[in-house]
Design a protein around this motif. Structure first.
Motif, PDB file in Angstrom:
ATOM      1  N   GLN A 112     -81.253  79.367 -19.809  1.00 46.71           N
ATOM      2  CA  GLN A 112     -81.920  80.671 -20.093  1.00 46.71           C
ATOM      3  C   GLN A 112     -82.763  80.806 -21.831  1.00 46.71           C
ATOM      4  OE1 GLN A 112     -79.262  81.188 -19.025  1.00 46.71           O
ATOM      5  NE2 GLN A 112     -79.030  82.242 -17.083  1.00 46.71           N
TER       6      GLN A 112
ATOM      7  N   ALA B  57     -84.130  87.519 -17.987  1.00 47.62           N
ATOM      8  CA  ALA B  57     -82.720  87.796 -18.830  1.00 47.62           C
ATOM      9  C   ALA B  57     -83.158  88.284 -19.644  1.00 47.62           C
ATOM     10  CB  ALA B  57     -82.524  86.247 -18.991  1.00 47.62           C
TER      11      ALA B  57
ATOM     12  N   TYR C 170     -79.593  84.324 -25.543  1.00 49.91           N
ATOM     13  CA  TYR C 170     -79.916  85.255 -24.187  1.00 49.91           C
ATOM     14  C   TYR C 170     -78.417  85.981 -24.574  1.00 49.91           C
ATOM     15  CZ  TYR C 170     -78.454  85.218 -19.706  1.00 49.91           C
ATOM     16  OH  TYR C 170     -77.954  85.100 -18.409  1.00 49.91           O
TER      17      TYR C 170
ATOM     18  N   ASP D 286     -75.983  87.235 -22.672  1.00 50.10           N
ATOM     19  CA  ASP D 286     -74.911  87.500 -21.273  1.00 50.10           C
ATOM     20  C   ASP D 286     -74.246  88.244 -21.202  1.00 50.10           C
ATOM     21  OD1 ASP D 286     -73.607  85.232 -20.098  1.00 50.10           O
ATOM     22  OD2 ASP D 286     -72.896  84.421 -20.834  1.00 50.10           O
TER      23      ASP D 286
END
Length: 317
Positions: A30, A78, A169, A171
């Motif tokens: 990502q 994302a 990112y 997660d």
């Protein structure tokens, strides 16, 4: 915006998370394809040629030029957090030598100010949202108040700083903290380096800020033709030998007073609240301009270990 238009042919040359990093394979998918482009790059380079200065005040002052970027290569679905911090370029304190129009080292830097990170107010958000428009950090403010409790970025005056932009990112995995180093990448653009000052030292910086900052119209001369082309010509007029010839837009006869207008007086109060005001002061600061890479886009990505994404002590929201 003045940023370069992205095309399929040039996109590969943009700063990316994998540039210059032998460990790029360990990055989360990502983030390893993320690429960032600095907006208003031409203007940043004009300031950089003169030695960019940013005002810091006790109450906090916004940056000009504003730090703005275009992002590509994100996973549209994302979620990401975007943040920015400032690191000292070196461990020196500077003073400005007016007789040579240059910065000189004045000694060792002051004790480092408390480290802070400024989170973009829209964070977290999907990649599709970040990529569809310019990302602007126009709410960020700089201060020299070590006791600041407003979340502003604390800097020491008369020292040089490099802004760093981070893409994190978010997660969703329950053990994401174990892989924090995989979930972010960082970008720095050499042309955004600046000297933190409490008043502008270089009069060319003062004039370029007046000419290019839309919030500084009240400080311009009443004759619009005088300022025509100023923003593009000031950098070129900086003498290589550091001489100090006057840079007034047009000569005035001895004994005449500069023109003023109601517009100039009424605009100053608004400017003081919103943007950097060009107030030039002959006290003493410097940098030695450092060379950039061939494209001038960014230095290789640097990776920070940011274990927590938004509950970061001393962070700015």
């Amino acid at each position: 915006m003045n940023g370069l238009v992205l095309s399929q042919g040039c996109e590969l040359s943009l700063p990316g998370c994998t540039d210059g990093e032998p460990l790029f394979g360990t990055k989360a998918p990502q983030v390893y394809g993320v690429r960032v482009q600095l907006e208003m790059q031409a203007l940043w380079r004009q300031f950089d040629q003169l030695g960019t200065e940013m005002i810091v005040t006790k109450s906090g002052r916004r940056m000009f030029p504003t730090f703005q970027v275009r992002i590509s290569g994100m996973d549209p679905s994302a979620e990401y957090v975007l943040l920015i911090d400032f690191i000292p370029v070196d461990d020196k304190r500077y003073r400005y030598a007016f007789h040579s129009s240059s910065w000189l080292v004045a000694g060792q830097a002051d004790v480092a100010a408390p480290s802070r990170i400024h989170f973009h107010p829209d964070s977290p958000a999907p990649g599709a949202q970040w990529m569809k428009q310019t990302v602007s950090f126009d709410t960020l403010k700089l201060t020299n108040n070590l006791l600041d409790d407003n979340g502003h970025m604390i800097l020491n005056s008369m020292q040089r700083y490099q802004p760093r932009f981070h893409v994190v990112y978010v997660d969703p995995a329950p053990n994401s903290h174990l892989n924090a180093y995989k979930n972010f990448c960082s970008f720095s653009f050499p042309e955004t380096r600046f000297m933190a000052v409490t008043a502008y030292q270089n009069h060319r910086i003062t004039q370029l800020k007046i000419a290019s900052n839309p919030f500084a119209k009240g400080f311009r001369t009443t004759e619009p033709q005088v300022w025509e082309g100023t923003a593009s010509s000031l950098a070129a007029s900086c003498p290589p030998n550091g001489s100090t010839e006057p840079l007034s837009p047009e000569p005035r006869e001895q004994g005449t007073r500069p023109k003023s207008s109601t517009r100039q007086r009424s605009s100053s109060s608004v400017l003081q609240q919103e943007r950097e005001l060009p107030h030039h002061k002959e006290t003493s600061v410097e940098p030695t301009m450092e060379s950039k890479d061939e494209n001038g886009l960014m230095t290789p990505a640097h990776f920070l270990h940011i274990p927590v994404y938004w509950d970061f002590a001393g962070s700015s929201h």
